[in-house]
Design an enzyme around this catalytic site. Structure first.
Site, short mmCIF file in Angstrom:
data_model
loop_
_atom_site.label_atom_id
_atom_site.label_comp_id
_atom_site.label_asym_id
_atom_site.label_seq_id
_atom_site.Cartn_x
_atom_site.Cartn_y
_atom_site.Cartn_z
N TRP A 507 51.09 28.44 32.70
CA TRP A 507 50.16 27.72 33.58
C TRP A 507 49.91 28.43 34.91
CZ3 TRP A 507 53.91 25.47 30.59
CH2 TRP A 507 53.45 24.68 29.54
N HIS A 508 50.05 29.75 34.90
CA HIS A 508 49.78 30.53 36.11
C HIS A 508 48.49 31.31 35.97
CE1 HIS A 508 54.40 30.62 37.12
NE2 HIS A 508 53.87 29.41 37.16
N TYR A 509 47.56 30.80 35.17
CA TYR A 509 46.31 31.52 34.96
C TYR A 509 45.51 31.59 36.26
CZ TYR A 509 44.87 26.64 34.08
OH TYR A 509 44.67 25.29 34.16
#
Length: 556
Positions: A507-509
């Site tokens: 979820w670090h896009y």
């Protein structure tokens, strides 16, 4: 770790709705008189600054600007304070897996076949992530042309409200020591700094397990100059194009929960701006819906082109994640991310333990273990199920074990984002092209080798079941439906194929409106006046081991 690891791991085993039990309502939620439902908004209003997105960047940004200007924040989700305990540490998984109409996140699946999520709540990703708080590396600050003194002041401003030192109990400590034994050196103790070696970082969970989020930073905001509307879905940014050399943002159109449209315009103050803080998916999506993006794509959807900007939606990057589930022969604590191992080969290694499964997912893991170990399903459940936590809760089987996960830091592979429709409530389509660059795959393999060395270490041995070899642990992950990607015959035999086939998101896009391509170093959209972007869509790399501290700092 931004929206953290176990979520995708559990996703297919869960039902769409959850009952939440055991919430602690003792913690007093802040009362903001300026936070209201968008249904109460006037048809037309005027502000010095209009911020689209009340998330990890938008909340500190609004609090800061309110010191000297009138500020409007438009948040498409609701308030995290309605159920104060819903996002606490013990409810991490039911919170992020909630698929009800009041959910704090919106699920999507990338074109790569990887399950993902985007925040939909005041406070953004800080309301649903696993809470790790750590700084950006020095290279990120230099590349971003940020003033180091202001950066440090801004981090401190954030920490006064939301950062704490996490406990390091037995399971987390044993794995930390295992990483040290595996060569992830030195032991840097407790620090927010991003430095090679193994370190304890911060957390946004306090000592009682209560979550503190970017929404708490609105405590700094002036109640006289701030207005926040919830369930306000921005349809588009409006521009004036007549009599000006460049298109100029003049306001926004948004809908409330009942579908009623409202118009918010900028005042005539020369400093007035619309500021996009809608995240790495939302900001490029809204730019395109407003007519700023690749002309051919916009015209195909009937969107009037304000400015042809082919780099909007380009250079999308997600940090690949791969995991191992480690059943334990002894009880383990409930823990989210407390430390990180930052390797020189390009990985960040983190972990969590003692979380809860649904009955269906407990059965799925037991079935796979039974097949691997050639034993009964009932015997396999006993290998990892600790106890029934709450017989009245759907998420009621607490596991005896944990997950260790490896994230590729600074991947080279890049993807793209495009519109799926002209409806801003629809997710855009996005492809990250995981492991397209051979260097990313090399980093993953080296990282997974380090994970294996750590779980095989003497320090971690008391939390390892001897009957489950490393090969069995790899087999377990390959056989679980962690994503929609194809499995190969050698998926569990080759670490290269294992990385490719079982990849997930952490979820670090980021990307889509990157500095130097879409915005300048002051985060102003190039070629457009009175429009700025402050969020992870401007990043070329994800800062530190977790971006949330830096995104909040940037808002300040």
């Amino acid at each position: 770790m931004g929206f953290k690891t176990w979520v995708v791991f559990l996703a297919l085993g869960l039902v769409a709705h959850f009952d939440f039990h055991g919430f602690c309502f003792a913690e007093k939620a802040p009362y903001y008189s300026f936070v209201q439902e968008a249904t109460s908004a006037p048809e037309v209003s005027f502000y010095d600054y209009i911020i689209i997105g009340g998330g990890t960047a938008g909340c500190p940004l609004a609090a800061t600007l309110s010191e000297s200007a009138n500020v409007l924040v438009l948040e498409r989700g609701g308030s995290p304070y309605v159920k104060p305990g819903k996002s606490d540490k013990e409810n991490f998984f039911p919170n992020i897996l909630d698929r009800s109409h009041a959910s704090y996140s919106q699920e999507f699946i990338s074109e790569d076949g990887v399950y993902n999520a985007r925040a939909r709540v005041l406070g953004g990703g800080s309301v649903i992530n696993a809470g790790f708080y750590t700084y950006a590396e020095a290279d990120f600050l230099k590349q971003s042309s940020l003033n180091v003194a202001l950066v440090n002041q801004s981090y401190q401003w954030v920490e006064n409200k939301v950062a704490f030192k996490p406990p390091m109990l037995q399971w987390q400590s044993a794995l930390r020591d295992g990483l040290l034994e595996a060569g992830v050196l030195p032991n840097n103790g407790f620090t927010y700094d991003h430095i090679y070696g193994t370190k304890i970082g911060g957390t946004i969970f306090d000592g009682d397990g209560h979550r503190h989020t970017a929404a708490d930073l609105l405590e700094y905001a002036s109640s006289y100059t701030t207005k926040v509307y919830l369930h306000a879905t921005v349809q588009k940014i409006t521009f004036s194009t007549q009599g000006v050399s460049s298109p100029r943002a003049e306001g926004v159109v948004f809908e409330d929960a009942k579908g009623v449209r409202h118009w918010a315009f900028l005042t005539t103050d020369y400093k007035s701006e619309v500021i996009l803080s809608a995240g790495a998916l939302g900001s490029p999506q809204l730019l395109m819906l407003s007519g700023v993006g690749p002309a051919k794509q916009l015209e195909a959807l009937g969107i009037k082109v304000v400015m042809d900007q082919p780099m909007v939606g380009r250079r999308m990057v997600d940090n690949p994640l791969n995991i191992l589930l480690i059943p334990s022969p002894r009880p383990v604590e409930l823990s989210l991310v407390s430390f990180v191992g930052i390797t020189r080969s390009g990985s960040c290694i983190e972990a969590c333990s003692g979380i809860s499964f649904t009955p269906s997912w407990t059965q799925r893991v037991a079935q796979v273990l039974a097949s691997i170990l050639n034993q009964t399903e009932e015997s396999s459940v006993g290998l990892f199920k600790e106890a029934t936590v709450d017989p009245f809760s759907y998420l009621n089987a607490r596991i005896r074990g944990g997950i260790v996960f490896e994230k590729v830091k600074n991947p080279i592979s890049k993807g793209h984002l495009g519109l799926r429709s002209t409806n801003p409530r629809d997710n855009p389509k996005v492809k990250f092209n995981y492991f397209q660059a051979p260097e990313d795959l090399r980093k993953c393999v080296l990282g997974m080798k380090t994970v294996i060395d750590a779980i095989n270490s003497k320090a971690f041995s008391k939390f390892r079941l001897k009957k489950l070899s490393v090969q069995a642990l790899l087999d377990l992950i390959v056989r679980l439906p962690l994503n929609r990607r194809r499995r190969h015959l050698n998926s569990a035999l080759s670490l290269e194929q294992f990385c490719i086939d079982t990849v997930m998101t952490i979820w670090h896009y980021h990307g889509g409106c990157v500095v130097g391509k879409v915005v300048d170093h002051d985060y102003k959209v190039q070629g457009v006046d009175a429009l700025r972007i402050i969020d992870g869509s401007t990043f070329t790399i994800s800062p530190g081991a977790n971006p949330q501290a830096t995104v909040m700092m940037l808002g300040r």
